[in-house]
Every structure is written in C-alpha cells, then in structure tokens.
Design a protein around this motif. Structure first.
Motif, PDB file in Angstrom:
ATOM      1  N   VAL A 128       0.753  -0.799   0.073  1.00  0.00           N
ATOM      2  CA  VAL A 128       0.057   0.193  -0.150  1.00  0.00           C
ATOM      3  C   VAL A 128       0.854   1.403   0.099  1.00  0.00           C
ATOM      4  O   VAL A 128       2.691   1.517   0.555  1.00  0.00           O
ATOM      5  CB  VAL A 128      -1.266  -0.306   1.356  1.00  0.00           C
ATOM      6  CG1 VAL A 128      -0.066   0.111   2.802  1.00  0.00           C
ATOM      7  CG2 VAL A 128      -2.283   1.139   0.659  1.00  0.00           C
ATOM      8  N   GLU A 129       0.291   2.340  -0.774  1.00  0.00           N
ATOM      9  CA  GLU A 129       0.835   3.605  -0.400  1.00  0.00           C
ATOM     10  C   GLU A 129       0.116   4.442   0.368  1.00  0.00           C
ATOM     11  O   GLU A 129      -1.102   4.248   0.723  1.00  0.00           O
ATOM     12  CB  GLU A 129       1.457   4.469  -1.926  1.00  0.00           C
ATOM     13  CG  GLU A 129       2.192   3.477  -2.550  1.00  0.00           C
ATOM     14  CD  GLU A 129       2.639   4.219  -3.610  1.00  0.00           C
ATOM     15  OE1 GLU A 129       1.894   5.468  -3.971  1.00  0.00           O
ATOM     16  OE2 GLU A 129       2.438   3.433  -4.782  1.00  0.00           O
ATOM     17  N   PHE A 130       0.607   5.520   1.007  1.00  0.00           N
ATOM     18  CA  PHE A 130       0.439   6.466   1.418  1.00  0.00           C
ATOM     19  C   PHE A 130      -0.212   8.080   1.052  1.00  0.00           C
ATOM     20  O   PHE A 130       0.724   8.019  -0.098  1.00  0.00           O
ATOM     21  CB  PHE A 130       0.743   7.010   3.097  1.00  0.00           C
ATOM     22  CG  PHE A 130       1.543   5.624   4.037  1.00  0.00           C
ATOM     23  CD1 PHE A 130       0.174   4.520   4.370  1.00  0.00           C
ATOM     24  CD2 PHE A 130       2.036   5.751   4.395  1.00  0.00           C
ATOM     25  CE1 PHE A 130       0.231   3.890   5.263  1.00  0.00           C
ATOM     26  CE2 PHE A 130       2.006   4.464   6.162  1.00  0.00           C
ATOM     27  CZ  PHE A 130       1.220   3.918   6.278  1.00  0.00           C
ATOM     28  N   GLY A 131      -1.188   8.124   1.079  1.00  0.00           N
ATOM     29  CA  GLY A 131      -1.696   9.557   0.384  1.00  0.00           C
ATOM     30  C   GLY A 131      -0.869  10.707   1.355  1.00  0.00           C
ATOM     31  O   GLY A 131      -0.712  12.548  -0.109  1.00  0.00           O
ATOM     32  N   PHE A 132      -0.906  10.670   1.961  1.00  0.00           N
ATOM     33  CA  PHE A 132       0.115  12.038   2.305  1.00  0.00           C
ATOM     34  C   PHE A 132       1.533  11.453   3.368  1.00  0.00           C
ATOM     35  O   PHE A 132       1.531  10.624   3.487  1.00  0.00           O
ATOM     36  CB  PHE A 132      -1.454  11.988   4.521  1.00  0.00           C
ATOM     37  CG  PHE A 132      -2.605  12.427   3.667  1.00  0.00           C
ATOM     38  CD1 PHE A 132      -2.730  14.117   3.228  1.00  0.00           C
ATOM     39  CD2 PHE A 132      -3.765  12.499   3.465  1.00  0.00           C
ATOM     40  CE1 PHE A 132      -3.863  14.269   2.640  1.00  0.00           C
ATOM     41  CE2 PHE A 132      -5.142  12.106   3.267  1.00  0.00           C
ATOM     42  CZ  PHE A 132      -5.068  13.792   2.653  1.00  0.00           C
TER      43      PHE A 132
END
Length: 170
Positions: A128-132
């Motif tokens: 998963v990637e973090f958007g913030f």
C-alpha cells in the motif's frame, strides 16, 4: 494451544496477503475460504459478528482510499485486503476471551498501535502507499484503529450477551 494455532494461522494469512498482494491473491482467498469453512463447522454463530467487523473494516478502508489516505493500484479495494479483513475479524474473535481480561482503554491503545503498525508494515513491504506524509497517515490510522478496537469489543461483547440470553430462554 488453540490460541497459538489461531495466531500462527493468522500470521500465515497476513504474510500471504501482504507479501503476495496481487500475485498471491488466489492463495489468500483459498486460506480465507478454508478459515470460513472451519468457522462454519466450529462456531457458525460467530459469522454474524465476524461479518459485521469485516464490513466495518472494509467501509473504513474504502473511505481511506477515497480520501487518498491509503493508495492501492486498483480502483477498488484489492481482494487480498478484503481477505485480510475477514481473517482479522476471525482472529480478533479468537482473541476475545483474552481481550476482555483487560480494561478497554488499554486494549484500544494496544490495538491502535498494532493495527497502525500492520499498515506501516504493509507500506514498507509496498503493499500500500500512503497519500499523505507517513506521520500524518499513521496518526489517522492510529485514531481509526483505537476506535475500531472499541467497536470490536462492543460487537463481540454483545454477541456473548446474546448467547447468554439464548441459553437462559431455552
């Protein structure tokens, strides 16, 4: 012994989901289906509560995805994450007798840390990637997971009350 087996099984499923992500979704799905079949045979009554927690978690992660807190390479939540929510809901059900031995605020705090670290591990493993920024995302996830653990305690506590009332009326 039962808790050790449940913990080992959950970790196996977690690794299949997070390390395998899209490539091993079929394996994660098979492990999840095996768990549900076991659950139906061992304690079918638990499926109602497990389903509620699973749906609640999926709604939460859908909101997180819609607000770009969590970023996946698919438009919808990936199958492996859906399976992971089923597995976590089942596993937390297995832990409930232990969780109720401690004050709810402590369980919520520890669960908040554990849930947050699970997503952080998924981030580090590129599931998963973090958007913030990492710190903002982890703060949001921590708050969500503290509340989620309280919801789990409430749902599984209500289930025990329902079981008790059913046996008293029979």
């Amino acid at each position: 012994m039962k808790l050790l087996l449940a913990s080992t099984w959950f970790q196996l499923c977690w690794f299949a989901a997070v390390l395998g992500t899209y490539q091993w979704q079929w394996l994660t799905l098979i492990l999840t289906l095996v768990t549900l079949i076991y659950c139906i045979r061992a304690d079918a009554h638990s499926l109602k509560s497990i389903s509620f927690i699973t749906v609640t978690g999926l709604v939460l992660d859908t909101i997180n995805q819609q607000f770009s807190i969590l970023v996946f390479s698919t438009q919808w939540l990936p199958v492996w994450l859906l399976c992971l929510w089923v597995m976590f809901s089942w596993y937390s059900y297995q832990l409930k007798s232990i969780l109720y031995r401690f004050p709810k605020p402590y369980v919520s705090l520890i669960g908040g840390i554990g849930g947050t670290m699970s997503y952080f591990a998924g981030f580090k493993l590129q599931a998963v990637e973090f958007g913030f920024s990492t710190s903002v995302t982890l703060a949001i996830l921590f708050a969500q997971w503290c509340v989620m653990i309280l919801v789990i305690l409430k749902v599984y506590g209500n289930e025990e009350l329902e079981k008790k009332l059913e046996t008293e009326t029979d």
